[in-house]
Design a protein around this motif. Structure first.
Motif, mmCIF file in Angstrom:
data_model
loop_
_atom_site.group_PDB
_atom_site.id
_atom_site.type_symbol
_atom_site.label_atom_id
_atom_site.label_comp_id
_atom_site.label_asym_id
_atom_site.label_seq_id
_atom_site.Cartn_x
_atom_site.Cartn_y
_atom_site.Cartn_z
ATOM 1 N N ASP A 275 0.970 -1.266 -0.139
ATOM 2 C CA ASP A 275 -0.126 0.080 -0.015
ATOM 3 C C ASP A 275 0.825 1.243 0.150
ATOM 4 O O ASP A 275 0.515 2.400 -0.535
ATOM 5 C CB ASP A 275 -0.918 -0.066 1.190
ATOM 6 C CG ASP A 275 -1.964 -0.933 1.298
ATOM 7 O OD1 ASP A 275 -2.317 -1.589 0.179
ATOM 8 O OD2 ASP A 275 -2.376 -1.535 2.174
ATOM 9 N N ALA A 276 2.065 1.234 0.635
ATOM 10 C CA ALA A 276 2.908 2.175 0.940
ATOM 11 C C ALA A 276 3.979 2.470 -0.318
ATOM 12 O O ALA A 276 4.711 3.373 -0.306
ATOM 13 C CB ALA A 276 3.493 2.297 2.111
ATOM 14 N N ALA A 277 4.135 1.308 -0.953
ATOM 15 C CA ALA A 277 5.282 1.213 -2.156
ATOM 16 C C ALA A 277 5.203 2.496 -2.952
ATOM 17 O O ALA A 277 6.504 3.126 -3.248
ATOM 18 C CB ALA A 277 4.876 -0.045 -2.971
ATOM 19 N N PRO A 278 4.343 3.112 -3.421
ATOM 20 C CA PRO A 278 4.376 4.616 -4.224
ATOM 21 C C PRO A 278 5.136 5.507 -3.492
ATOM 22 O O PRO A 278 5.719 6.155 -4.144
ATOM 23 C CB PRO A 278 3.081 4.476 -4.644
ATOM 24 C CG PRO A 278 2.246 3.159 -4.859
ATOM 25 C CD PRO A 278 2.791 2.541 -3.621
ATOM 26 N N LEU A 279 4.435 5.621 -2.374
ATOM 27 C CA LEU A 279 5.140 6.836 -1.416
ATOM 28 C C LEU A 279 6.552 6.425 -1.198
ATOM 29 O O LEU A 279 7.356 7.363 -1.335
ATOM 30 C CB LEU A 279 4.057 6.556 -0.238
ATOM 31 C CG LEU A 279 4.769 7.712 0.992
ATOM 32 C CD1 LEU A 279 4.915 9.176 0.447
ATOM 33 C CD2 LEU A 279 3.979 7.582 2.127
ATOM 34 N N LEU A 280 6.774 5.179 -0.622
ATOM 35 C CA LEU A 280 8.327 4.800 -0.356
ATOM 36 C C LEU A 280 9.189 5.167 -1.635
ATOM 37 O O LEU A 280 10.163 5.621 -1.411
ATOM 38 C CB LEU A 280 8.144 3.416 -0.092
ATOM 39 C CG LEU A 280 7.588 3.120 1.356
ATOM 40 C CD1 LEU A 280 7.589 1.691 1.659
ATOM 41 C CD2 LEU A 280 8.201 3.860 2.613
ATOM 42 N N SER A 281 8.623 4.857 -2.654
ATOM 43 C CA SER A 281 9.337 4.879 -3.972
ATOM 44 C C SER A 281 9.707 6.467 -4.358
ATOM 45 O O SER A 281 10.834 6.884 -4.459
ATOM 46 C CB SER A 281 8.685 4.343 -5.269
ATOM 47 O OG SER A 281 9.316 4.473 -6.270
ATOM 48 N N GLN A 282 8.486 7.167 -4.189
ATOM 49 C CA GLN A 282 9.083 8.788 -4.231
ATOM 50 C C GLN A 282 9.611 9.169 -3.315
ATOM 51 O O GLN A 282 10.484 10.071 -3.772
ATOM 52 C CB GLN A 282 7.362 9.360 -4.041
ATOM 53 C CG GLN A 282 7.429 10.732 -4.627
ATOM 54 C CD GLN A 282 7.852 11.231 -5.881
ATOM 55 O OE1 GLN A 282 7.250 10.361 -6.798
ATOM 56 N NE2 GLN A 282 8.609 12.239 -6.226
ATOM 57 N N LEU A 283 9.906 8.631 -2.208
ATOM 58 C CA LEU A 283 10.772 9.117 -1.213
ATOM 59 C C LEU A 283 12.300 8.631 -1.142
ATOM 60 O O LEU A 283 13.126 8.939 -0.354
ATOM 61 C CB LEU A 283 10.222 8.815 0.334
ATOM 62 C CG LEU A 283 9.006 9.564 0.968
ATOM 63 C CD1 LEU A 283 8.590 8.766 1.974
ATOM 64 C CD2 LEU A 283 9.608 11.142 1.118
ATOM 65 N N GLY A 284 12.281 7.750 -2.128
ATOM 66 C CA GLY A 284 13.684 7.059 -2.491
ATOM 67 C C GLY A 284 14.084 5.903 -1.382
ATOM 68 O O GLY A 284 15.151 5.416 -1.453
ATOM 69 N N ILE A 285 13.107 5.307 -1.021
ATOM 70 C CA ILE A 285 12.961 4.200 0.297
ATOM 71 C C ILE A 285 12.776 3.063 -0.785
ATOM 72 O O ILE A 285 11.950 2.684 -1.157
ATOM 73 C CB ILE A 285 12.282 4.470 1.427
ATOM 74 C CG1 ILE A 285 12.367 5.816 2.083
ATOM 75 C CG2 ILE A 285 12.254 3.284 2.325
ATOM 76 C CD1 ILE A 285 11.296 6.237 2.926
ATOM 77 N N ASP A 286 13.772 2.088 -0.174
ATOM 78 C CA ASP A 286 13.762 0.710 -0.819
ATOM 79 C C ASP A 286 12.812 -0.123 -0.178
ATOM 80 O O ASP A 286 12.855 -0.394 1.081
ATOM 81 C CB ASP A 286 15.129 -0.105 -0.786
ATOM 82 C CG ASP A 286 14.909 -1.439 -1.319
ATOM 83 O OD1 ASP A 286 14.409 -1.574 -2.365
ATOM 84 O OD2 ASP A 286 15.576 -2.294 -0.887
ATOM 85 N N ALA A 287 11.906 -0.633 -0.853
ATOM 86 C CA ALA A 287 10.748 -1.632 -0.313
ATOM 87 C C ALA A 287 10.779 -2.899 -0.819
ATOM 88 O O ALA A 287 10.161 -2.974 -1.993
ATOM 89 C CB ALA A 287 9.437 -1.057 -0.565
ATOM 90 N N PRO A 288 11.641 -3.906 -0.469
ATOM 91 C CA PRO A 288 11.539 -5.102 -1.266
ATOM 92 C C PRO A 288 10.531 -5.893 -1.682
ATOM 93 O O PRO A 288 9.578 -5.633 -0.870
ATOM 94 C CB PRO A 288 12.486 -5.908 -0.375
ATOM 95 C CG PRO A 288 13.275 -5.071 0.693
ATOM 96 C CD PRO A 288 12.296 -3.788 0.772
ATOM 97 N N ILE A 289 10.273 -6.406 -2.646
ATOM 98 C CA ILE A 289 9.006 -7.012 -3.384
ATOM 99 C C ILE A 289 8.579 -7.900 -2.302
ATOM 100 O O ILE A 289 7.370 -8.103 -2.406
ATOM 101 C CB ILE A 289 9.362 -7.293 -4.649
ATOM 102 C CG1 ILE A 289 9.598 -6.331 -5.749
ATOM 103 C CG2 ILE A 289 8.053 -8.114 -5.392
ATOM 104 C CD1 ILE A 289 9.989 -6.790 -7.105
ATOM 105 N N ALA A 290 9.391 -8.812 -1.765
ATOM 106 C CA ALA A 290 9.098 -9.745 -0.800
ATOM 107 C C ALA A 290 8.149 -9.339 0.282
ATOM 108 O O ALA A 290 7.489 -9.966 0.713
ATOM 109 C CB ALA A 290 10.403 -10.561 -0.330
ATOM 110 N N ASP A 291 8.535 -8.003 0.691
ATOM 111 C CA ASP A 291 7.699 -7.566 1.927
ATOM 112 C C ASP A 291 6.346 -6.755 1.311
ATOM 113 O O ASP A 291 5.603 -6.363 2.341
ATOM 114 C CB ASP A 291 8.639 -6.561 2.334
ATOM 115 C CG ASP A 291 9.818 -7.122 3.321
ATOM 116 O OD1 ASP A 291 9.718 -8.380 3.480
ATOM 117 O OD2 ASP A 291 10.811 -6.253 3.659
ATOM 118 N N ARG A 292 6.076 -6.881 0.126
ATOM 119 C CA ARG A 292 4.883 -6.064 -0.253
ATOM 120 C C ARG A 292 3.676 -6.530 0.489
ATOM 121 O O ARG A 292 2.729 -5.498 0.619
ATOM 122 C CB ARG A 292 4.579 -6.151 -1.846
ATOM 123 C CG ARG A 292 5.737 -5.574 -2.731
ATOM 124 C CD ARG A 292 5.984 -4.143 -2.383
ATOM 125 N NE ARG A 292 7.120 -3.351 -3.147
ATOM 126 C CZ ARG A 292 7.328 -2.976 -4.352
ATOM 127 N NH1 ARG A 292 6.033 -2.992 -4.973
ATOM 128 N NH2 ARG A 292 8.136 -2.300 -4.856
#
Length: 878
Positions: A275-292
Motif C-alpha cells: 500500500d505504501a510502495a508508491p510513497l516509499l518509491s517517491q521518497l527514495g526508500i527501498d521496499a523489497p518486493i518480498a515484503d509487499r
C-alpha cells in the motif's frame, strides 16, 4: 447536418481588421487574431468578454470563491463547492447573481451564504455584470446590426461567434455591434481517421512525427483526464520533447505523495508495505518486493521505520509540520503547497482524517494555478478548448470521453448549450493547417464509441471509427531509435531440461505470464507462508512424533502466529489461532492413523531445504519419506512429494478447498487444456511409475482444513478431506476387460448388476476383448457409438429374457466412462510425457528468441484469475 467549415484565423482577421474592438468566445482565438494584426493599434484589439472585464489575467472564480468561503463558514466543504458551482453556473446562464434564489430546490443556507459573499467578492462574473463596452458603430451595413446609435466618436465593435457566448458574457456588449460568423457556408471535408490497435500504438505514431525540433509547431488535443494524457506526457518526457499544458498542481508527484502519506496514516494496522510502495518509491526508500504483502507495522527496515514513526505522531502535528517532515525526508522544497494549505486555513490545523479528506477533495475539485514554461508541444484538453492555433494538430482518442456532460439544471437551456458544444467541437476538429485524427477502434474486445457530436455532424451511419473514412495502421517497429538497445551477448541460451507442475500450469495457461514470473520477483504471500508452516509441521511430525507430543500445542500455535502475523491484522488473530490449532490436530490425527509404517523401501533423502519446526525444536528432518525431491531429465519433470506413505501411495498436503476427483483428472486435460490447468497429479504419477513400474499407484490430496467446521462441532471425518486419484498400469481397454471392471458392474445399478450377473465373467471378457472404448466422454456420443451398439447387442444375445440387457448395458457404459474420468491409465500418462516434451521444445525455442512468448496459452485466452502479472499482459499478441 454536415461539419461546417470554420473560418481560419486569417479569414476572420480580414473580416474584423477595420474594427476597434473584436470580442471572441475563447482566448485562443483572440490571441490568434491578435497575432495577425498588421497595423499599429492602441489598447485591446481582440479579446474575450471576461478579459475585457477582468483584465489580461483571469482567475478561476470558482476556486477563488471557495477559498473565500471555507475560511469564513462552518459549512461542509463539499456543500460549499456544490453551492459555488450552482451559483456561478446559474449566473453564467441567466446573467444575474441572485437568479438561483428563484429555484427552491437549489436553495439552502450554504447557497444563500455563497450569494451574499459573491455580492462583494470581485470575481470575473461580478466584473462582467458591471462592465459594458462603450459605444458601437457598424462598419458594414450588410452585417447584422443591433441598435441604431451612430455616434462616430464611439468605437466600432465586432463580435465573432455571438451564439457561443453565454448570457453573462453578452451582457458586456454595447447596444450596437456587428456579428461575424465563425463558420463559412461550405462544408468541411474532414481528413480520414487513422485507426490503431492500441493506445500505445497511437502514441508511438505521434512520436514518429513529433520531435524537439518541431515541437513549437505542434498541438495535441486529448482528454485531459484520460489515458492518453499520461501516456503522451510520459512519452514526451522520455523522448526529451518539450511540452506544456500537461500535469497540473495536483499531479505533482510530491503533492500526490504527501496526500497519500496522510491517508496512509489513517488506514489502520492492516496497511501493507505494498500500500505504501508508491510513497516509499517517491521518497527514495527501498521496499523489497518480498515484503509487499506484509503489514507495515511488522517490517523492520529503516525507511519503513520512518514511515511508521510519522504515522504514530501524525495526530500531534499540524499540516504545516507534517509537510515540513515530508519535505525534509524527500529533500525537496514544497513552498507552493505550503501556501495552498495556508489559503485553505489548514496549515495550523491538526492533521485529522476529516481534514485530510477535505484537502484531497479540494485538490481533486479545483485546478490550482501553476507556473508553466510555455514552450514546446501544446497539450490541449478536448473539453476545454475550441480552437488551437498551431500549424499541425493531432487529435487523439476522440471517443465518448470528448463529449461534455450536459448540465442538468433548470436554468440551463440544454438545447442551446448542446449547440455551443457542437460548435466548439466543429471548430476544434479544424484547428491547424493540417489535422490528424489518431484513434483506437476497439479496446478489450469491444468497439470504442466515437464522440457523440460526430453522430450529429456526419450523415453516414456508424458504430465505430473503422465504419467511417479511415486508414488502418498495423503495428510496426518504431523508427525513432527509442526503446531498449539490443546487442548480441555472445552467450548461448541455457536450455530448460525439466519443469515442475506449477511451472507447467503457468506456462500452459499463458506463456507470457510464465516469462514475467521468471523475470520478476514476487512478494511473499499469506497463503504460501501459512501453507509452508503446515507442510513443515507435517514433515516434522513424521520425523519426530514424540517431540510434538511432548510440546505444548499453544507454543506451536504461538510460533506460527509470530511467523505469519505480518500478513494479518490483530483483529484476525483469534480466528488464526483456532485455524492453526485445528489444522495441526487434523494433520496429527491423520498421520497417527494413516502414516507410513516403514521407510525401508526408499533410499535416503537429499536433505535439501529448511523446516520451520526443525529450527524451532533444533531437531533434524531426515526421513526419506517426507519432502522427497525428484528430477528426471529423461522425462523432463521435477517436483517434491510431501509424503510417501507406502511403496505405491503418495500424499500431498493442501490447505485450500477440496477438489472432486473428476476435477483433478480434468485439470490434467491436454487437448484442449483445462480452463485452470493443474498437472500435479499427472506429473507426479508420471515420474513415480518409473520408480514402481507396472504397479497401481495412488496419489492422495489431503485437504486438512476442509473438515474444520465439523472439527469445531466435534464430529470431523478425515475421509471428507481426502481426494485419491489412481494410476492403472494398463490401457483403458485392458481395464474394461479386467475382472476388476466386471466386479464394479456387479456393484452397480440394479439392471446393470442383474444383467452382468446373468452374463458371467467369461462371456463378458469374450464380448469386450475385440472392442475399443470410444475416446469421447459425452454421454450422448457414447450411446450412439459403434462400441455401444456392438456391446449392447452382444450382451443382449448372451443373457436371458429375465433381465433388461439394454438398460444394463447402458448403465455399464456410464460406469466405465465414470471410471475413466476419475483415474489415469497408461495411455493418459504416455500422452502426458509427449506433451511435456513438446512444451519443453517449444519453451526452449522461445527462450532462444525464435518466437515471442504469446499471451494466449494452448487453450486460447488465459484464465486471468490464474495469472500473476495481469498488468503486464496487454492482450492479443502484444
Amino acid at each position: 447536418m454536415p461539419i461546417r467549415r470554420a473560418k481560419p484565423a486569417e479569414t476572420l482577421y480580414a473580416e474584423v481588421a477595420d474594427y476597434d474592438l473584436v470580442v471572441t468566445p475563447d482566448a485562443a482565438l483572440a490571441s490568434a487574431i491578435n497575432r495577425r494584426l498588421d497595423r499599429p493599434h492602441f489598447g485591446t484589439f481582440a479579446t474575450t468578454p471576461r478579459r475585457l472585464a477582468a483584465g489580461r489575467r483571469e482567475q478561476a472564480e470558482d476556486r477563488r470563491a471557495f477559498l473565500e468561503l471555507v475560511t469564513e463558514t462552518d459549512h461542509d466543504w463539499k456543500a460549499v463547492a456544490y453551492a459555488v458551482g450552482n451559483v456561478l453556473q446559474c449566473w453564467e446562464h441567466t446573467g444575474r447573481l441572485d437568479a438561483i434564489l428563484e429555484y427552491d430546490a437549489y436553495v439552502d443556507d450554504a447557497t444563500r451564504e455563497v450569494v451574499e459573499v459573491m455580492r462583494a467578492l470581485r470575481t470575473t462574473s461580478k466584473r462582467l455584470s458591471e462592465y459594458t463596452v462603450d459605444g458601437d458603430r457598424p462598419i458594414d451595413g450588410d452585417r447584422s446590426v443591433t441598435g441604431d446609435r451612430s455616434d462616430e466618436e464611439d468605437q466600432s465593435v465586432a463580435v465573432v461567434g455571438h451564439d457561443q457566448l453565454t448570457e453573462l458574457e453578452r451582457s458586456v456588449l454595447p447596444e450596437e455591434f456587428d456579428r461575424v460568423d465563425l463558420f463559412a457556408d461550405e462544408a468541411f471535408d474532414h481528413p480520414p481517421f487513422h485507426v490503431f490497435e492500441s493506445a500505445t500504438d497511437v502514441v508511438a505514431a505521434l512520436l514518429d512525427t513529433v520531435s524537439a525540433r518541431n515541437a513549437e509547431h505542434v498541438a495535441v488535443v486529448l482528454d485531459g483526464g484520460g489515458k492518453y494524457s499520461s501516456l503522451v506526457e510520459s512519452a514526451f518526457e522520455a523522448a526529451d520533447v518539450p511540452f506544456y499544458g500537461g500535469p497540473g498542481f495536483a499531479d505533482d508527484p510530491h503533492h500526490r505523495a504527501f496526500v497519500r502519506l496522510l491517508r496512509l496514516c489513517f488506514r489502520g494496522s492492516e496497511t501493507t508495505v505494498g500500500d505504501a510502495a508508491p510513497l516509499l518509491s517517491q521518497l527514495g526508500i527501498d521496499a523489497p518486493i518480498a515484503d509487499r504483502e506484509r503489514r507495515l507495522a511488522a517490517v523492520d527496515r529503516p525507511g519503513v521505520a520512518w514511515l511508521r514513526t510519522f504515522r504514530d505522531r501524525v495526530e500531534n502535528r499540524t499540516f504545516a509540520e507534517a509537510l515540513d517532515a515530508y519535505a525534509s525526508e524527500a529533500g525537496v522544497e514544497l513552498s507552493r503547497l505550503d501556501e495552498e494549505l495556508g489559503s485553505l486555513g489548514l496549515a495550523d490545523e491538526p492533521v485529522t482524517v476529516g481534514a485530510v479528506d477535505r484537502l484531497a477533495y479540494y485538490l481533486q475539485t479545483y485546478e490550482v494555478p501553476v507556473d508553466r514554461d510555455n514552450e514546446g508541444v501544446l497539450l490541449a484538453d478536448a473539453k476545454s478548448s475550441a480552437y488551437v492555433d498551431r500549424p499541425v494538430v493531432f487529435h487523439l482518442g476522440m471517443g465518448e470521453e470528448w463529449t461534455h456532460s450536459a448540465p442538468q439544471r433548470p436554468w440551463v437551456d440544454t438545447e442551446t448549450q448542446f449547440d455551443r458544444y457542437v460548435g466548439s467541437f466543429q471548430r476544434l476538429l479544424q484547428s491547424g493547417d493540417r489535422q490528424y485524427y489518431l484513434v483506437q477502434d476497439a479496446a478489450g474486445g469491444e468497439p470504442i464509441t466515437p464522440c457523440l457530436y460526430l453522430g450529429d455532424l456526419l450523415d453516414e451511419e456508424f458504430e465505430r471509427f473503422s465504419d467511417l473514412d479511415s486508414v488502418e495502421h498495423r503495428r510496426r517497429p518504431r523508427s525513432t531509435g527509442a526503446g531498449f538497445d539490443r546487442r548480441p551477448t555472445g552467450v548461448d541460451p541455457q536450455s530448460v531440461e525439466t519443469v515442475s507442475q506449477s511451472t507447467l500450469n503457468s506456462y500452459v495457461n499463458s506463456p507470457r505470464d510464465y516469462l514475467f514470473g521468471r523475470l520478476l520477483d514476487s512478494p511473499d504471500q499469506e497463503r504460501f507462508v501459512e501453507g509452508n508452516l503446515f507442510h513443515d509441521f507435517a514433515e516434522f511430525y513424521v520425523n519426530h512424533p514424540d517431540v510434538v507430543a511432548a510440546a505444548d500445542a499453544d507454543d506451536l500455535v504461538d510460533a506460527m502466529i509470530a511467523e505469519a502475523e505480518a500478513f494479518f491484522s490483530a483483529a484476525d488473530e483469534p480466528l488464526r489461532r483456532r485455524t492453526y490449532r485445528i489444522g495441526l490436530e487434523l494433520i496429527t490425527e491423520y498421520l497417527d492413523d494413516e502414516g507410513p509404517e516403514s521407510d525401508d523401501f526408499l533410499t535416503p533423502a537429499s536433505g535439501w531445504g529448511t523446516n520451520f519446526f526443525a529450527e524451532h525444536f533444533d531437531e533434524p528432518v531426515d526421513s526419506p519419506l517426507t519432502e522427497r525431491w525428484f528430477e528426471d531429465e529423461s522425462l523432463g519433470v521435477k517436483g517434491k512429494i510431501d509424503l510417501v506413505r507406502s511403496p505405491t501411495r503418495l500424499l500431498d498436503y493442501k490447505s485450500g478447498r477440496k477438489k472432486r476427483l473428476t476435477q483433478v483428472v480434468k485439470g490434467a486435460a491436454l487437448d484442449p487444456p483445462a480452463d485452470a490447468p493443474n498437472f500435479q497429479a499427472a506429473l507426479y504419477l508420471t515420474y513415480y511409475r518409473t520408480v514402481r513400474p507396472d504397479e497401481r499407484i495412488e496419489f492422495t490430496f489431503f485437504h486438512f482444513l476442509e473438515p474444520m467446521a465439523d472439527a469445531i462441532a466435534g464430529d470431523a471425518d478425515l475421509d471428507d478431506a481426502l481426494t485419491t486419484v489412481t494410476y492403472h498400469p494398463t490401457s483403458f481397454d485392458e481395464y474394461v476387460g479386467s475382472r476388476e471392471a466386471y466386479e464394479r458392474l456387479l456393484d452397480g445399478y440394479t439392471d446393470c448388476r442383474e444383467t452382468f450377473a446373468d452374463l458371467g465373467y467369461a462371456a463378458y471378457e469374450e464380448i469386450v476383448a475385440p472392442l475399443t472404448f470410444p475416446e469421447t466422454t459425452d454421454r450422448g456420443e457414447l450411446r450412439d457409438s459403434e462400441f455401444a451398439e456392438r456391446f449392447t447387442a452382444a450382451v443382449d444375445a448372451a443373457t436371458s429374457g429375465d433381465v433388461d440387457a439394454e438398460k444394463g448395458s447402458d448403465q455399464a457404459i456410464r460406469e466405465f466412462n465414470g471410471v475413466r474420468k476419475r483415474a489415469f491409465f497408461r495411455e493418459d500418462l504416455d500422452a502426458f510425457e509427449a506433451f511435456v516434451d513438446e512444451r519443453l521444445d517449444e519453451l526452449n525455442a522461445r527462450r532462444a528468441g525464435e518466437e515471442r512468448f504469446p499471451v494466449d496459452g494452448l487453450g486460447g485466452e488465459p484464465n486471468y484469475r490464474r495469472v500473476d502479472n495481469r498488468d503486464l499482459l496487454l492482450g492479443g499478441d502484444r
